[in-house]
Design an enzyme around this catalytic site. Structure first.
Site, mmCIF file in Angstrom:
data_model
loop_
_atom_site.group_PDB
_atom_site.id
_atom_site.type_symbol
_atom_site.label_atom_id
_atom_site.label_comp_id
_atom_site.label_asym_id
_atom_site.label_seq_id
_atom_site.Cartn_x
_atom_site.Cartn_y
_atom_site.Cartn_z
ATOM 1 N N ASP A 150 0.822 -1.213 0.000
ATOM 2 C CA ASP A 150 0.000 0.000 0.000
ATOM 3 C C ASP A 150 0.855 1.262 0.000
ATOM 4 O O ASP A 150 0.535 2.266 -0.644
ATOM 5 C CB ASP A 150 -0.897 0.082 1.244
ATOM 6 C CG ASP A 150 -1.454 -1.231 1.732
ATOM 7 O OD1 ASP A 150 -0.855 -2.288 1.453
ATOM 8 O OD2 ASP A 150 -2.483 -1.203 2.421
ATOM 9 N N GLY A 223 -3.026 -4.158 -6.047
ATOM 10 C CA GLY A 223 -3.593 -3.080 -6.856
ATOM 11 C C GLY A 223 -2.934 -1.745 -6.565
ATOM 12 O O GLY A 223 -2.620 -0.982 -7.482
#
Length: 627
Positions: A150, A223
């Site tokens: 992240d 992602g």
């Protein structure tokens, strides 16, 4: 009722999905961006990613409402001296760096110092942010010795854009290091997937005692990492020796993402490699992030075209499974996991059961932001065949005004691709790039060698002696080179200006080669906000402007024409735009640089003026005429 993405962008639909989602955004998060809107407003990464999505809608529509929304929600935290309300540097939380990208946008567009000062505060955090022994940023001070996937999205795109904007070339070695370290310590050689976190100390209960890795592959974590790569590369110097390392990492990530796409739906699971296991589910935010990252990487040439098939399949799957109708023509995005982390209190052990235990919600800002970004890429992907393989070259030789930037460097300005302020061509360049073309700048005098790879060449507002100390005038050799290039199939765009704001005599030697002369006059003079004085109506069925009907052009030079030039747009009693066919090529001329940001980005003109649509129409036409 779910809404398929293909159906939502078909003829007859009121608006594309991106705009319908943006409508919901401005309703749900009118003043506060958070998954829990009952919380007090705070400087937070959720707002950062959501506003990144809104920026993409603004740039794809030229609708100023979206920019004003970004500005209003960001500005509530920023003092006149650049201080950031609720932000604490001493927390050393990498999440809090992400909204700095919104600050850089506002500074680059408006030039307001408070945004620059606030961004500098976040840059200072990175200078002293705690690191691993190899130089990797800790995720947070409360998570010592840990790097999380992240964190790459939270910090590196801001770091790269800041370094590019304010002249810190030495920062790019450090930026590349972060991605290399994260992949080195978290990549699984067998699957190609990246584990969510890595603990250098091996002290965390979730950390493998031998490798320091967390035990699972969380979809949204990968992602975040994929988005961080494509967004960072956009600001990473083309000639930097470590750029190739980032491209190679992106290639490996893309291969792994494609391998674990669920074949029937085109989506991705919450825990990526355990799709058939009990309790696992397809998740919206990770799916949106992968679609965005793959599609953008293909558009910018970082990945081969084959990866766009994976993105298209994923985008269709998102529409079928996660998008549903909402009130007032909007849509909702279902299926986003609200949060997932490692450690903390209560302790999160990174187990498969843990990742399935977090709540799944509708209209989570992280998922919606990623979905908006995916929409921005996919809604424009169909039109990219127009410009694929073509280069739009912008002159910076005849127009070469200089000024000092925020870093004190003397740089070209006024009608430049990278310039987001009012006088720049950033939005027009974005439109060309959305059509699949590459934008580039020519700082040398045009000749057969440096024009060879160009499909479209734009000369705008050549300098006068009053504008620059050493103006470079059009010479006979330039006229010969450009005439030969056009005759062979090039598309030349000549954009003048009104009397007193451009060089005419030498420029007209070039224009005259094609039957065009810029008159030394100034028509459509506009006083203050009396915009109607700049109105020009486009007749129905126009060969170039097929969607735009009402244009705004102020203080322009009119045109005098002779064969082979013909007028393609007229004002009340004068020619505004002309086209000349010359050999296998085309020349387009207009007496004003009218497509600069101030008059296409929606922040100034009343909505009745359609200069953004006109910029799209003209760009498509120019690319269509080019080789």
């Amino acid at each position: 009722m779910f809404v398929g993405c293909a159906a939502a962008t078909a003829a007859g639909q009121a608006a594309p999905l991106s705009e319908r989602m943006a409508s919901t955004v401005m309703t749900v998060w009118k003043d506060v961006v958070a998954a829990d809107t009952s919380r007090q407003a705070r400087w937070h990464y959720e707002q950062g990613v959501l506003l990144e999505g809104m920026e993409s809608v603004w740039l794809n529509t030229g609708d100023g409402r979206y920019f004003k929304y970004i500005q209003r929600l960001t500005e509530q935290f920023i003092g006149d001296d650049g201080t950031i309300r609720t932000y604490k540097k001493e927390d050393y939380n990498i999440d809090n760096v992400l909204p700095g990208r919104n600050l850089l946008l506002l500074y680059r567009v408006t030039g307001q110092e408070k945004y620059r000062k606030a961004a500098a505060i976040l840059r200072e955090q990175l200078r002293t942010h705690p690191r691993t022994s190899e130089g990797g940023f800790w995720h947070k001070k409360i998570y010592p010795s840990q790097m999380w996937l992240d964190g790459l999205y939270m910090g590196q795109p801001f770091y790269a854009e800041y370094a590019a904007t304010f002249g810190e070339p030495e920062a790019f070695d450090d930026i590349a290091r972060q991605f290399v370290l994260m992949e080195r310590h978290s990549r699984d050689a067998k699957t190609g997937l990246l584990y969510h976190g890595w603990d250098e100390s091996r002290q965390q209960r979730w950390a493998d005692p031998a490798t320091g890795r967390s035990p699972n592959f969380w979809g949204r974590a990968m992602g975040w990492y994929a988005m961080a790569l494509v967004d960072t590369l956009e600001h990473f110097p083309a000639g930097h020796p470590r750029r190739g390392e980032l491209l190679a990492i992106l290639g490996r990530v893309a291969e792994a993402v494609g391998r674990f796409q669920e074949p029937r739906t085109g989506l991705w699971y919450q825990v990526l490699d355990r799709g058939g296991n009990k309790g696992n589910y397809l998740e919206a935010s990770a799916s949106s992030m992968f679609v965005y990252s793959l599609a953008k990487a293909v558009r910018l040439g970082y990945l081969p075209e084959s990866h766009l098939h994976v993105a298209r399949k994923g985008f269709e799957g998102i529409g079928r499974r996660f998008v549903e109708e909402a009130d007032a023509g909007g849509v909702n995005l279902k299926g986003t996991v609200s949060v997932a982390g490692l450690g903390g209190n209560p302790y999160r052990d990174g187990s498969y059961a843990y990742y399935l235990s977090e709540k799944v919600v509708t209209n989570d800002p992280k998922g919606v932001g990623a979905f908006l970004l995916a929409c921005a890429e996919m809604e424009t992907s169909a039109g990219r065949t127009v410009g694929r393989g073509k280069t739009v070259l912008l002159d910076s030789y005849f127009n070469n005004e200089l000024k000092k930037d925020a870093a004190g460097r003397l740089v070209p300005w006024h009608y430049k691709w990278e310039e987001m302020a009012n006088p720049g061509f950033y939005v027009w360049g974005h439109i060309f790039r959305n059509f699949g073309a590459r934008t580039a700048t020519l700082a040398e005098a045009p000749n057969a060698r440096n024009l060879k790879g160009a499909s479209v060449y734009i000369i705008v507002d050549p300098d006068t002696k009053e504008e620059t100390e050493n103006p470079r005038f059009v010479e006979p050799a330039h006229v010969r080179a450009l005439a030969a290039w056009v005759r062979a199939g090039g598309v030349l765009v000549l954009m003048g200006n009104d009397q007193g704001n451009a060089e005419f005599d030498r420029f007209n030697e070039l224009a005259g080669r094609f039957g065009i002369r810029f008159n030394k006059d100034s028509r459509n003079r506009v006083q203050g906000n009396k915009f109607d004085a700049g109105r020009i109506e486009v007749p129905a069925g126009h060969s170039i402007f097929q969607t735009a009907r009402t244009l705004y052009l102020k203080e322009l030079s009119t045109l005098a024409l002779s064969p082979p030039a013909t007028a393609v747009l007229r004002g009340k009693d004068y020619d505004v735009m002309a086209v000349a066919r010359f050999g296998r090529g085309t020349v387009f001329a207009v007496g004003d640089p009218w497509l600069y940001n101030e008059y296409v980005d929606g922040r100034k003109l009343p909505t009745e003026y359609e200069n953004y649509k006109a910029a799209k129409d003209l760009s498509k036409w120019l690319l269509g005429r080019s080789r």
